[in-house]
Design an enzyme around this catalytic site. Structure first.
Site, PDB file in Angstrom:
ATOM      1  N   LYS A 182      30.239 -15.658  12.891  1.00  0.00           N
ATOM      2  CA  LYS A 182      29.706 -14.387  13.371  1.00  0.00           C
ATOM      3  C   LYS A 182      29.095 -13.640  12.189  1.00  0.00           C
ATOM      4  CE  LYS A 182      31.016 -10.173  13.731  1.00  0.00           C
ATOM      5  NZ  LYS A 182      29.671  -9.529  13.575  1.00  0.00           N
ATOM      6  N   GLU A 258      38.183 -11.804   1.494  1.00  0.00           N
ATOM      7  CA  GLU A 258      37.599 -11.183   0.308  1.00  0.00           C
ATOM      8  C   GLU A 258      37.170  -9.797   0.716  1.00  0.00           C
ATOM      9  OE1 GLU A 258      34.577  -9.793  -2.068  1.00  0.00           O
ATOM     10  OE2 GLU A 258      33.692 -11.711  -1.484  1.00  0.00           O
TER      11      GLU A 258
END
Length: 490
Positions: A182, A258
């Site tokens: 996505k 992250e």
């Protein structure tokens, strides 16, 4: 296929699910705009939760057959993708400028880093290995193998969309996983659909990579919580990342996160000021500061402070601002109005709190002038928040100890940099800074495809790149072989 098919001028009004380009039909559309001009580039369908379900089901159905392919067959697909990157490099660079607002230096760096991780991934099927362990049971052999995790969900951001999608997608595919990607809604082409086209042309089997552009508010929860997902690789803000990681963990999927950063640039009194400022200009203003590892705070010894501020201000005022398709441009547009308004509010709040605006602090449309704030403190809005803009708060420190204390006084721990006249002194400071990555004699924007990349504290969990990503995208499997008939106690 024409070069146009790899640019934002191509036809992108489709999702990519189970090897098919699915027309938008009656789905809502995402209008994709050029942040430099605010003109519409294209539109793509906004995927629904049903589309996400179909994508994960297709990935799950295709994964085992893909994983069973001999390593050299998977390598062949990755190498073909690499050839396509080289063939269409200029088209991809232009698309990064138009859709993501990346000026020449940024777009080139992004392309090269994405290419580097794809090149690394081509070697992964032959690098992932196992082990043989002795047994406490006579006649037994223990085999420890590494096998694919299964289905990897990737949720990527808009700032480095091509690279930060590719750094998860290419290794995942090379290691025998299937992927549902996505991309961020501002950059659905270069962050998602472009990768689908590349790997389709490279010969990837149907269903192994699926791309579902959509708004996070509509499909983000389903992406993160789908029961078919075995790994969720997310790059974005800490606030959203905490939600994504929690949803992944509920289904015992591995969260590879992250997240945000508030990265210090420490300069001691014996540092080379010119070198420190040279690093600072790149580290603060590359891609308009819209980089998770850009310098968020300049922490400078008080004896050098005035000279540092003066030099940094002079350099900031020289940087060309304009359309990123112009090769001379350094500072391009902010991605959208919300991001621009937030960063300028941080500047206003900091000035109200006592900082001095040396230069910048204003905008023309989505173009924000490089901004330097002197007299800043660690608790001012532009310093304590991840401002994600071309903003450089400069904070004085009277000692190395205070500099380290200021550097660590944040919830984040992604990246940092240190300039000192003595390497041993710089190493001591680097060791004391709580960050996953610290760069001596440089600035924090560094990413090499063979070196572990990631942060500590609220900046994430897990590591990307090189051998580190092998551990995120594969898991150990123990197979024992009883070669001699075993004697049991009953």
């Amino acid at each position: 296929m024409s070069n146009n098919a790899f640019t934002t001028d191509g036809e992108w009004n489709a999702l990519y699910i189970d090897g098919e380009w699915v027309d938008g039909g009656d789905r809502d559309e995402i209008e994709v705009t050029n942040p430099a001009t605010r003109d519409q580039i294209t539109s793509v369908p906004a995927a629904t939760e049903d589309d996400v379900n179909r994508a994960y089901e297709a990935a799950a159905a295709a994964q085992s057959e893909w994983a069973d392919r001999p390593p050299h067959k998977r390598v062949s697909v990755i190498e073909s993708a690499l050839d396509l990157l080289d063939e269409h490099r200029d088209a991809i660079l232009r698309s990064l400028a138009i859709e993501a607002g990346g000026a020449n230096a940024k777009s080139f760096a992004e392309f090269q880093t994405a290419r580097g991780i794809t090149q690394q991934a081509a070697d992964f099927p032959f690098r992932v290995g196992g082990d043989i362990k002795d047994s406490t049971i006579p006649g037994k052999e223990n085999q420890v193998k590494r096998v694919p995790m299964g289905v990897v969900g990737v949720i990527s951001p808009w700032n480095f969309p091509f690279h930060l999608s590719m750094r998860a997608v290419a290794p995942a595919l090379a290691l025998g996983n299937a992927v549902v990607l996505k991309p961020a809604s501002p950059t659905p082409v270069v962050g998602g659909l472009l990768l689908a086209r590349i790997f389709e042309e490279a010969g990837l089997p149907e269903g192994v990579l699926n791309v579902v552009p959509g708004h996070g508010s509509d499909i983000g929860d389903r992406m993160a919580s789908h029961p078919e997902a075995d790994v969720i690789a997310f790059t974005g803000s800490t606030q959203v990342g905490q939600r994504v990681a929690g949803q992944a963990a509920e289904n015992l999927a591995l969260p590879a996160m992250e997240l945000g950063g508030n990265n210090p640039h420490v300069v001691t009194e014996d540092a080379d000021v010119e070198a420190a400022v040279d690093s600072a200009v790149f580290g603060s203003f590359l891609h308009q500061g819209q980089v998770c590892i850009s310098i968020n705070r300049h922490i400078v010894h008080e004896s050098l402070y005035d000279e540092y501020v003066s030099r940094l201000t002079e350099r900031a005022e020289e940087l060309p601002v304009g359309d990123p398709t112009d090769s001379e441009t350094v500072i391009g547009p902010i991605i959208n109005e919300d991001q621009r308004d937030q960063m300028l509010e941080y500047v206003r709040e900091s000035v109200d709190a006592g900082a001095t605006l040396e230069t910048g602090g204003h905008d023309e449309g989505l173009f924000v002038k490089p901004t330097v704030l002197s007299g800043a403190t660690n608790d001012m809005a532009a310093a304590c928040n991840e401002h994600f803009g071309p903003i450089a708060p400069v904070i004085p420190a009277e000692s190395d100890e205070e500099a380290v204390e200021l550097a660590n006084d944040t919830e984040y721990g992604l990246a940092a940099s240190v300039h000192a006249g003595d390497l041993g002194r710089a190493q001591d400071i680097a060791d004391a800074i709580d960050a996953g990555m610290v760069h001596i004699g440089d600035q924090p924007i560094n990413d090499e495809p063979h070196v572990p990349f990631g942060g500590v504290k609220a900046s994430g969990m897990g590591r990307y790149n090189g051998d580190a990503i092998l551990g995120e995208l594969t898991q150990e499997k123990w197979i024992s072989v009883q070669r001699e008939r075993r004697q049991y106690p009953f």
